[in-house]
Design an enzyme around this catalytic site. Structure first.
Site, PDB file in Angstrom:
ATOM      1  N   HIS A 170       0.714  -1.330   0.000  1.00  0.00           N
ATOM      2  CA  HIS A 170      -0.040   0.020  -0.116  1.00  0.00           C
ATOM      3  C   HIS A 170       0.863   1.189   0.021  1.00  0.00           C
ATOM      4  O   HIS A 170       0.694   2.185   1.066  1.00  0.00           O
ATOM      5  CB  HIS A 170      -0.839  -0.016   1.321  1.00  0.00           C
ATOM      6  CG  HIS A 170      -2.050   0.956   1.241  1.00  0.00           C
ATOM      7  ND1 HIS A 170      -2.126   2.315   1.381  1.00  0.00           N
ATOM      8  CD2 HIS A 170      -3.418   0.885   1.345  1.00  0.00           C
ATOM      9  CE1 HIS A 170      -2.904   2.719   1.263  1.00  0.00           C
ATOM     10  NE2 HIS A 170      -3.940   1.912   1.456  1.00  0.00           N
ATOM     11  N   GLU A 273      -0.646   0.984  -5.188  1.00  0.00           N
ATOM     12  CA  GLU A 273      -0.761  -0.112  -4.704  1.00  0.00           C
ATOM     13  C   GLU A 273      -0.399  -1.004  -5.453  1.00  0.00           C
ATOM     14  O   GLU A 273      -1.585  -1.641  -6.076  1.00  0.00           O
ATOM     15  CB  GLU A 273      -1.734  -0.024  -3.595  1.00  0.00           C
ATOM     16  CG  GLU A 273      -1.934   0.834  -2.773  1.00  0.00           C
ATOM     17  CD  GLU A 273      -3.215   1.231  -2.261  1.00  0.00           C
ATOM     18  OE1 GLU A 273      -3.839   0.266  -1.719  1.00  0.00           O
ATOM     19  OE2 GLU A 273      -3.607   2.240  -2.037  1.00  0.00           O
TER      20      GLU A 273
HETATM   21  O1  TA6 Z   1      -6.171   1.444  -0.694  1.00  0.00           O
HETATM   22  C1  TA6 Z   1      -7.123   2.538  -0.746  1.00  0.00           C
HETATM   23  C2  TA6 Z   1      -7.859   2.450   0.847  1.00  0.00           C
HETATM   24  O2  TA6 Z   1      -8.526   1.045   0.933  1.00  0.00           O
HETATM   25  C3  TA6 Z   1      -8.841   3.471   0.970  1.00  0.00           C
HETATM   26  O3  TA6 Z   1     -10.330   3.008   0.947  1.00  0.00           O
HETATM   27  C4  TA6 Z   1      -8.467   3.974   2.419  1.00  0.00           C
HETATM   28  O4  TA6 Z   1      -9.049   3.472   3.433  1.00  0.00           O
HETATM   29  C5  TA6 Z   1      -6.959   3.626   2.503  1.00  0.00           C
HETATM   30  O5  TA6 Z   1      -6.847   2.459   1.887  1.00  0.00           O
HETATM   31  C6  TA6 Z   1      -6.328   3.831   3.873  1.00  0.00           C
HETATM   32  O6  TA6 Z   1      -6.974   2.957   4.630  1.00  0.00           O
HETATM   33  P1  TA6 Z   1      -6.151   2.900   6.133  1.00  0.00           P
HETATM   34  O7  TA6 Z   1      -6.868   1.750   6.637  1.00  0.00           O
HETATM   35  O8  TA6 Z   1      -4.694   2.727   5.913  1.00  0.00           O
HETATM   36  O9  TA6 Z   1      -6.602   4.184   6.563  1.00  0.00           O
END
Ligand code: TA6
Length: 301
Positions: A170, A273
């Site tokens: 991520h 990601e």
């Molecule tokens: O990868 C995108 C996502 O799924 C968004 O929807 C947002 O929730 C982001 O990840 C961040 O998630 P986190 O749990 O790290 O705050």
């Protein structure tokens, strides 16, 4: 608890690799080589900094990140495992899995002949893991720090039944202004638009940003490029073992609501990601291994 002295004795590389304590009693590995500098937390085996020598930092880290054991840090390369997004059935379980919230075991730290530094971490197979994930799994992250940053996440099913594996690297990339960048390599790809009512759409041309953007691109080819007009370099992302690519920027309101973005922090980051998410979730049979890997590097225009 981590014992910095013990870690230093076992893994320290004089002049190249040392350990430091972050707030929240979190340990971080600081790497300073001829090729690059980097920081990697033991919690989540999470890269929280990476900068090739003579270049701008590639990885974004919020200056309002909270360093609390068991909580994910905002920025760097959080490892989402063994599911991506909300848990399929249990809302009490953490979004993006638990791997980024637990301390991984550092197994090896070495300098390769070409001066790259390689770190290997294993995910502990303990009660905490089994409480959230009943499938016996051997999980290793290998991080290689040189003129490029490489992250490889290997999962082996060491149990007797198959399981669905969702995962993502991520990665938060640092950009000059998200309103001015574009991402090439996703043209023509179908994507799940997660903003508002979920919808399936198709990308036309480069990805650009004018609002909250949260998309799971499907059947992607593994190579993306972030073009940042304020610099003379492009950021090349090359992935293997991944057929889905998530692109995310929270924009103004969502970033404020999250509380760990600095003011206007959303302008200086974009997540691209490399993942196995949605249609690309992997069904791992007993004895099978799946490797999700990505390489990040700056290239001249
Ligand atoms: O990868 C995108 C996502 O799924 C968004 O929807 C947002 O929730 C982001 O990840 C961040 O998630 P986190 O749990 O790290 O705050």
């Amino acid at each position: 608890m981590n014992d910095l002295e013990q870690l230093t004795r076992r893994f320290g590389i004089p002049g190249v690799l040392r350990f430091e304590q972050l707030p929240g009693n979190l340990a971080v590995i600081r790497v300073e080589s001829a090729l690059a500098t980097a920081s990697v937390m033991l919690q989540g085996a999470q890269v929280i900094g990476y900068q090739p020598r003579g270049e701008r930092p590639l990885i974004w880290l919020s200056s309002r990140s909270r360093y609390v054991a068991g909580k994910s840090v905002r920025g760097g390369v959080p490892i989402c495992w063994p599911w991506f997004g909300p848990h399929a059935t249990d809302p009490a379980l953490p979004a993006h899995g638990f791997a980024r919230m637990v301390e991984w075991h550092l197994r090896q730290a070495l300098t390769l002949p070409d001066d790259r530094v390689r770190l290997e971490f294993d995910l502990p197979q303990d009660a905490a893991m089994r409480a959230q994930w009943r499938y016996p799994s051997s999980v290793r992250v290998t991080i290689t720090i040189g003129r490029e940053l490489e992250v490889s996440l290997a999962t082996k099913n060491v149990g007797s039944e198959g399981f669905p594996l969702g995962q993502a690297l991520h990665t938060y990339f640092q950009v000059s202004d998200v309103r001015c960048i574009s991402i090439r390599g996703l043209d023509g790809c179908a994507y799940l638009d997660k903003v508002g009512i979920s919808a399936r759409r198709r990308q036309q041309g480069p990805v650009t940003f004018t609002q909250e953007t949260d998309r799971i691109y499907l059947d992607t080819g593994g190579a993306c490029e972030i073009l940042d007009p304020s610099t003379d370099r492009s950021l090349l992302i090359t992935a293997t073992g991944s057929r889905s690519t998530v692109v995310w920027n929270p924009w103004i309101e969502k970033a404020e609501k999250m509380g760990d973005f600095e003011v206007d922090g959303y302008l200086r980051m974009v997540c691209v990601e490399s993942a196995n998410a949605a249609d690309d979730t992997v069904n791992l049979a007993p004895g099978q291994e799946h490797v999700l890997a990505a390489q990040y590097r700056l290239v001249g225009r």
